[in-house]
Design a protein around this motif. Structure first.
Motif, PDB file in Angstrom:
ATOM      1  N   ALA A 196      -7.344  28.504  31.383  1.00 52.23           N
ATOM      2  CA  ALA A 196      -7.669  29.033  30.057  1.00 52.23           C
ATOM      3  C   ALA A 196      -7.231  30.484  29.910  1.00 52.23           C
ATOM      4  CB  ALA A 196      -9.170  28.903  29.802  1.00 52.23           C
ATOM      5  N   LEU A 197      -7.437  31.289  30.946  1.00 52.12           N
ATOM      6  CA  LEU A 197      -7.081  32.709  30.875  1.00 52.12           C
ATOM      7  C   LEU A 197      -5.578  32.912  30.717  1.00 52.12           C
ATOM      8  CD1 LEU A 197      -7.954  35.697  31.076  1.00 52.12           C
ATOM      9  CD2 LEU A 197      -7.692  35.493  33.568  1.00 52.12           C
ATOM     10  N   ASP A 198      -4.781  32.170  31.494  1.00 47.19           N
ATOM     11  CA  ASP A 198      -3.331  32.356  31.493  1.00 47.19           C
ATOM     12  C   ASP A 198      -2.619  31.568  30.404  1.00 47.19           C
ATOM     13  OD1 ASP A 198      -3.403  34.117  33.611  1.00 47.19           O
ATOM     14  OD2 ASP A 198      -2.987  32.601  35.129  1.00 47.19           O
ATOM     15  N   GLY A 199      -3.316  30.615  29.770  1.00 47.14           N
ATOM     16  CA  GLY A 199      -2.673  29.796  28.751  1.00 47.14           C
ATOM     17  C   GLY A 199      -1.612  28.877  29.316  1.00 47.14           C
ATOM     18  N   LEU A 200      -1.790  28.452  30.582  1.00 48.83           N
ATOM     19  CA  LEU A 200      -0.824  27.596  31.274  1.00 48.83           C
ATOM     20  C   LEU A 200      -1.559  26.437  31.939  1.00 48.83           C
ATOM     21  CD1 LEU A 200       1.273  30.376  33.058  1.00 48.83           C
ATOM     22  CD2 LEU A 200       2.000  29.011  31.095  1.00 48.83           C
ATOM     23  N   ASP A 201      -0.848  25.346  32.203  1.00 47.37           N
ATOM     24  CA  ASP A 201      -1.437  24.197  32.881  1.00 47.37           C
ATOM     25  C   ASP A 201      -1.303  24.343  34.396  1.00 47.37           C
ATOM     26  OD1 ASP A 201      -2.040  22.959  30.457  1.00 47.37           O
ATOM     27  OD2 ASP A 201      -0.092  21.944  30.367  1.00 47.37           O
ATOM     28  N   ASP A 202      -2.287  23.784  35.117  1.00 47.85           N
ATOM     29  CA  ASP A 202      -2.205  23.625  36.583  1.00 47.85           C
ATOM     30  C   ASP A 202      -1.948  24.946  37.301  1.00 47.85           C
ATOM     31  OD1 ASP A 202      -2.495  20.829  36.236  1.00 47.85           O
ATOM     32  OD2 ASP A 202      -0.348  20.664  35.822  1.00 47.85           O
ATOM     33  N   VAL A 203      -2.652  25.988  36.905  1.00 52.88           N
ATOM     34  CA  VAL A 203      -2.412  27.304  37.498  1.00 52.88           C
ATOM     35  C   VAL A 203      -3.006  27.394  38.903  1.00 52.88           C
ATOM     36  CG1 VAL A 203      -2.916  29.784  37.330  1.00 52.88           C
ATOM     37  CG2 VAL A 203      -2.336  28.466  35.275  1.00 52.88           C
ATOM     38  N   VAL A 204      -2.177  27.850  39.840  1.00 54.97           N
ATOM     39  CA  VAL A 204      -2.619  28.272  41.170  1.00 54.97           C
ATOM     40  C   VAL A 204      -1.850  29.559  41.463  1.00 54.97           C
ATOM     41  CG1 VAL A 204      -2.833  27.725  43.616  1.00 54.97           C
ATOM     42  CG2 VAL A 204      -2.975  25.888  41.913  1.00 54.97           C
ATOM     43  N   ALA A 205      -2.579  30.670  41.587  1.00 52.88           N
ATOM     44  CA  ALA A 205      -1.916  31.971  41.712  1.00 52.88           C
ATOM     45  C   ALA A 205      -2.608  32.838  42.753  1.00 52.88           C
ATOM     46  CB  ALA A 205      -1.903  32.690  40.370  1.00 52.88           C
ATOM     47  N   ASP A 206      -1.807  33.419  43.633  1.00 51.56           N
ATOM     48  CA  ASP A 206      -2.300  34.459  44.536  1.00 51.56           C
ATOM     49  C   ASP A 206      -2.322  35.785  43.778  1.00 51.56           C
ATOM     50  OD1 ASP A 206      -2.375  33.198  47.383  1.00 51.56           O
ATOM     51  OD2 ASP A 206      -0.443  32.558  46.547  1.00 51.56           O
ATOM     52  N   VAL A 207      -3.439  36.500  43.883  1.00 49.11           N
ATOM     53  CA  VAL A 207      -3.582  37.809  43.240  1.00 49.11           C
ATOM     54  C   VAL A 207      -3.849  38.828  44.344  1.00 49.11           C
ATOM     55  CG1 VAL A 207      -4.842  39.174  41.548  1.00 49.11           C
ATOM     56  CG2 VAL A 207      -4.498  36.723  41.165  1.00 49.11           C
ATOM     57  N   VAL A 208      -2.935  39.798  44.465  1.00 50.15           N
ATOM     58  CA  VAL A 208      -3.009  40.750  45.574  1.00 50.15           C
ATOM     59  C   VAL A 208      -3.018  42.170  45.016  1.00 50.15           C
ATOM     60  CG1 VAL A 208      -1.930  41.564  47.703  1.00 50.15           C
ATOM     61  CG2 VAL A 208      -1.756  39.141  47.056  1.00 50.15           C
ATOM     62  N   PRO A 209      -4.154  42.890  45.138  1.00 49.88           N
ATOM     63  CA  PRO A 209      -4.168  44.297  44.715  1.00 49.88           C
ATOM     64  C   PRO A 209      -3.418  45.168  45.718  1.00 49.88           C
ATOM     65  CG  PRO A 209      -6.400  43.362  44.906  1.00 49.88           C
ATOM     66  CD  PRO A 209      -5.475  42.418  45.585  1.00 49.88           C
ATOM     67  N   MET A 210      -2.664  46.127  45.193  1.00 50.20           N
ATOM     68  CA  MET A 210      -1.994  47.128  46.019  1.00 50.20           C
ATOM     69  C   MET A 210      -2.445  48.508  45.521  1.00 50.20           C
ATOM     70  SD  MET A 210      -0.248  45.212  48.131  1.00 50.20           S
ATOM     71  CE  MET A 210       0.667  46.500  48.991  1.00 50.20           C
ATOM     72  N   GLN A 211      -3.059  49.262  46.435  1.00 49.90           N
ATOM     73  CA  GLN A 211      -3.760  50.481  46.053  1.00 49.90           C
ATOM     74  C   GLN A 211      -3.000  51.729  46.500  1.00 49.90           C
ATOM     75  OE1 GLN A 211      -6.619  50.184  44.430  1.00 49.90           O
ATOM     76  NE2 GLN A 211      -7.568  48.241  45.000  1.00 49.90           N
ATOM     77  N   PRO A 212      -2.692  52.655  45.567  1.00 48.52           N
ATOM     78  CA  PRO A 212      -2.175  53.958  45.978  1.00 48.52           C
ATOM     79  C   PRO A 212      -3.299  54.831  46.529  1.00 48.52           C
ATOM     80  CG  PRO A 212      -2.393  53.882  43.603  1.00 48.52           C
ATOM     81  CD  PRO A 212      -2.760  52.504  44.110  1.00 48.52           C
ATOM     82  N   GLU A 213      -2.957  56.038  46.959  1.00 52.01           N
ATOM     83  CA  GLU A 213      -3.965  56.937  47.531  1.00 52.01           C
ATOM     84  C   GLU A 213      -5.073  57.238  46.539  1.00 52.01           C
ATOM     85  OE1 GLU A 213      -1.893  60.427  48.707  1.00 52.01           O
ATOM     86  OE2 GLU A 213      -0.749  59.433  50.303  1.00 52.01           O
ATOM     87  N   SER A 214      -4.716  57.383  45.273  1.00 52.09           N
ATOM     88  CA  SER A 214      -5.674  57.743  44.236  1.00 52.09           C
ATOM     89  C   SER A 214      -5.759  56.616  43.219  1.00 52.09           C
ATOM     90  CB  SER A 214      -5.239  59.049  43.554  1.00 52.09           C
ATOM     91  OG  SER A 214      -6.099  59.381  42.491  1.00 52.09           O
ATOM     92  N   THR A 215      -6.970  56.113  42.979  1.00 52.99           N
ATOM     93  CA  THR A 215      -7.187  55.047  41.999  1.00 52.99           C
ATOM     94  C   THR A 215      -8.442  55.357  41.195  1.00 52.99           C
ATOM     95  OG1 THR A 215      -8.516  53.750  43.529  1.00 52.99           O
ATOM     96  CG2 THR A 215      -6.154  53.300  43.495  1.00 52.99           C
TER      97      THR A 215
END
Length: 267
Positions: A196-215
């Motif tokens: 529902a969030l992505d508006g796509l069917d059959d979603v399987v997604a890896d979500v990987v945060p990448m953090q700089p020194e300052s966030t």
């Protein structure tokens, strides 16, 4: 090379005034129009001229850039998995109210229903994805109470991260790690709420945060196992889809990640 801190974001538009009016209705403060310097145009690989409006929302800055000659419009057929996709996540304490405000200002939904609350395994956030009048993707992001101390207050507060679709997660992790970003806790997002969030069917997604020194803000990598993201021709810096993350990095340069997403480095 160290990418130490995100100082802002740059969006390309063919109509500065129209897009500024949209963001003003979301609560952004609109600055003065100014000319983009010739040195910066050369850095971006562009001939011609450019002008810029700077907008502020809380601690966050977005520049709206217009170039002459203009580049390509945002590809109308692109979806959330495609490799051209890059959204900015705006934090709010009330995603439903924020979405109603954006919709009234002529935003169009990406999500199939708005807003969507993800399971705890995907962070438990309430979110909705949408596009501004030029097609730039955005997300309203409401954290569960007490889950993110970086953001306090009410209304639409600022930009938490920029998330971009990537083809090869290993290569993208390596690229950002090589530029001194640290990997955060990855999640595997799937199921009916992600669909529902992505508006796509059959979603399987890896979500990987990448953090700089300052966030905040930070970068998130979106690697769709299904559906697979479609490639896109290399973006010119004047194309509407060519969102640029602006970094404090000790030098002036234009950098592309393995999928062509643009990073503008500044001293």
């Amino acid at each position: 090379m160290t990418l130490s801190r995100i100082t802002g974001f740059r969006l390309v538009t063919a109509d500065l005034d129209r897009l500024a009016r949209f963001y003003e209705r979301l609560g952004f403060t609109i600055g003065e129009r100014r000319t983009i310097a010739a040195d910066e145009l050369r850095l971006l690989g562009l001939a011609g001229t450019g002008e810029r409006l700077t907008m502020r929302l809380g601690p966050s800055l977005i520049d709206l850039d217009r170039f002459d000659p203009p580049g390509r419009a945002y590809p109308a057929e692109a979806n959330a998995a495609d490799l051209v996709f890059q959204h900015l996540a705006l934090v709010t304490d009330d995603a439903a109210a924020a979405w109603a405000r954006a919709k009234a200002a002529a935003a169009t939904p990406i999500s199939r229903y708005c807003p969507v609350t993800l399971p705890a395994s995907a962070g438990g956030v309430t979110a909705v994805k949408f596009r501004d009048p030029d097609g730039h993707p955005f997300e309203f992001l409401q954290f569960p109470p007490g889950k993110n101390a970086d953001w306090t207050g009410s209304g639409i507060l600022g930009i938490d991260h920029s998330a971009m679709s990537v083809a090869d997660l290993t290569a993208s992790r390596r690229f950002y790690a090589d530029h001194s970003l640290t990997e955060g806790k990855a999640t595997l997002n799937e199921g009916p709420t992600q669909v529902a969030l992505d508006g796509l069917d059959d979603v399987v997604a890896d979500v990987v945060p990448m953090q700089p020194e300052s966030t905040p803000p930070h970068v998130e990598l979106l690697a769709y196992r299904t559906p697979r993201g479609r490639p896109h021709p290399l973006l010119a810096a004047c194309d509407v889809a060519a969102t640029r993350i602006v970094w404090k990095a000790g030098k002036h340069a234009l950098l592309r990640d393995p999928d062509g997403h643009l990073h503008q480095l500044t001293r």
